[in-house]
Design an enzyme around this catalytic site. Structure first.
Site, short mmCIF file in Angstrom:
data_model
loop_
_atom_site.label_atom_id
_atom_site.label_comp_id
_atom_site.label_asym_id
_atom_site.label_seq_id
_atom_site.Cartn_x
_atom_site.Cartn_y
_atom_site.Cartn_z
N THR A 87 21.81 -1.83 3.08
CA THR A 87 21.55 -0.42 3.40
C THR A 87 21.02 -0.25 4.81
O THR A 87 21.33 0.74 5.49
CB THR A 87 20.53 0.16 2.38
N SER B 117 24.47 -6.34 -0.52
CA SER B 117 23.93 -7.63 -0.97
C SER B 117 24.20 -7.94 -2.44
O SER B 117 23.92 -9.05 -2.90
CB SER B 117 22.44 -7.74 -0.67
N THR C 144 18.69 -4.81 -0.05
CA THR C 144 17.47 -4.99 -0.84
C THR C 144 17.73 -5.55 -2.24
O THR C 144 16.85 -6.17 -2.83
CB THR C 144 16.71 -3.66 -0.99
N ASP C 145 18.93 -5.36 -2.76
CA ASP C 145 19.17 -5.70 -4.17
C ASP C 145 18.96 -7.18 -4.47
O ASP C 145 18.40 -7.53 -5.51
CB ASP C 145 20.58 -5.29 -4.60
N ARG D 174 14.22 -15.55 -19.50
CA ARG D 174 13.18 -14.54 -19.20
C ARG D 174 12.61 -14.12 -20.54
O ARG D 174 13.21 -13.37 -21.29
CB ARG D 174 13.79 -13.37 -18.46
N THR E 59 8.36 -15.48 -17.35
CA THR E 59 8.10 -14.24 -18.07
C THR E 59 9.01 -13.11 -17.57
O THR E 59 9.28 -13.00 -16.37
CB THR E 59 6.62 -13.81 -17.97
#
Ligand code: ASP
Length: 359
Positions: free
Chosen positions: A29, A77, A108-109, A265, A296
């Site tokens: 972005t 990304s 940012t992703d 996770r 976690t």
């Protein structure tokens, strides 16, 4: 260099003299603009570095050269793959001695994955590698966070020129926060403070001044840079949810070509369903040489295996604890470790290599 060079534009040298920084432009972005310049709401596309560079007032007044290498096809990304990480690490390895530091412009992703992976690939890093991006692009939007993020990242990459202490690690500079790369998570898709490091204090903050907290950063290494970019791509991440125990997802994944590693996770402090069939599927996979690590799925706090009977069972099965590693760091560390020749992968996975875990 590898064939990766075909996918990079030639080095763009800045006119200024002196020792500067190298910026690696991957896209995101930060360098995007609406496809239709007349319609600000049209879908955004990633523009070339040159367009972003010419839109940033003051970039040429920092006082040192900012050379740039750009991906020939800058990416959103979400399309990042492990070979892109290898390109970035290769660029830094090849030009390491020529620059004070490095800035990576990135979407940012998947930025937290890239920052994590580079921290493992760039062993004994003694210079700043600053990863940044933006929530609003800097090419055509006047109101944006791209310019500030980029300028501040450039300053961190050349600490001497700005009277700052050198942070010799892969860090993320975004929305006024300076974070250890492998502790970083994307926490907000709307606010300018898009990233945080939930389990490690920030390395610094940028407001009216740039304030660093060197007590939290890694020491300058005594050994020379050691770059290792081989990764095992065959690692998956699996998020727990009520019902997964009978959903047969794991069985389906493992019955075909089982991956080399799985990042689970888990719920809370490291719990997963205790249904017998589900656990025996994991047990069989581990018995066949698979690796399962436990992190976690909660935003902060890490896993504490052995705290409950339920997760003690996982230890007994041979699942490794990811302690307080972020899922992104655990995924990258496992891909990276399985791609190297190591005698004791479990021991290395469960110890801190570059500040990625603290338990
Ligand atoms: N989808 C974009 C990317 O990751 C989002 C961004 O850069 O903020 O490239």
């Amino acid at each position: 260099m590898t064939s990766s060079q075909d996918h990079l534009l030639p080095l763009e040298k800045d006119d200024q003299t002196g020792r500067g920084i190298l910026l690696i432009y991957t896209g995101g972005t930060i360098g995007s603009a609406p496809q239709d310049p007349m319609d600000p709401h049209s879908p955004q596309i990633v523009m070339p570095w040159r367009d972003l560079k010419t839109s940033i007032p003051g970039l040429d007044r920092l006082g040192y050269p900012i050379d740039a290498i750009s991906f020939a096809e800058p990416l959103n990304s979400c399309d990042i793959e492990p070979y892109h990480w290898q390109w970035m690490a290769d660029i830094i390895a090849q030009r390491y001695d020529d620059y004070e530091g490095f800035v990576i412009l990135h979407g940012t992703d998947t930025l937290a994955y890239t920052a994590s992976m580079l921290s493992f690939m760039l062993g004994h890093l003694g210079k700043p590698v600053v990863v940044t991006g933006a929530q609003i692009g800097g090419v055509s939007f006047v109101r944006n966070d791209a310019h500030q993020n980029l300028l501040t990242a450039a300053m961190l990459a050349h600490p001497k020129a700005h009277g700052l202490k050198c942070i010799p690690e892969v860090m993320v500079c975004f929305g006024g926060r300076i974070l250890r790369g492998n502790r970083t998570r994307k926490v907000d898709s709307f606010r300018f403070q898009g990233f945080d490091s939930p389990d490690l204090p920030w390395l610094g903050e940028c407001g009216e001044r740039i304030v660093l907290r060197p007590v939290y950063s890694l020491p300058i290494p005594s050994e020379p840079l050691r770059v290792r970019t081989e990764v095992e791509r065959d690692v998956i991440m699996l998020e727990m949810f009520p019902g997964i125990q009978r959903a047969k997802i794991l069985e389906a994944i493992l019955s075909q070509q089982a991956p080399k590693g799985i990042v689970l996770r888990s719920f809370g402090a490291g719990n997963i369903p205790t249904e017998k069939g589900f656990l025996s599927t994991i047990q069989a996979y581990l018995g066949d040489g698979g690796v399962v690590v436990n992190v976690t799925g909660v935003g902060r706090g890490g896993v504490n295996m052995g705290l409950y009977d339920t997760n003690q069972q996982l230890l007994d099965l041979g699942i490794w604890s990811g302690f307080d590693m972020t899922p992104e760091a655990a995924m990258c560390k496992l891909m990276w470790l399985l791609g190297q020749e190591h005698d004791d992968v479990q021991e290395i996975f469960q110890s801190s290599l570059v500040g990625e875990l603290s338990m």
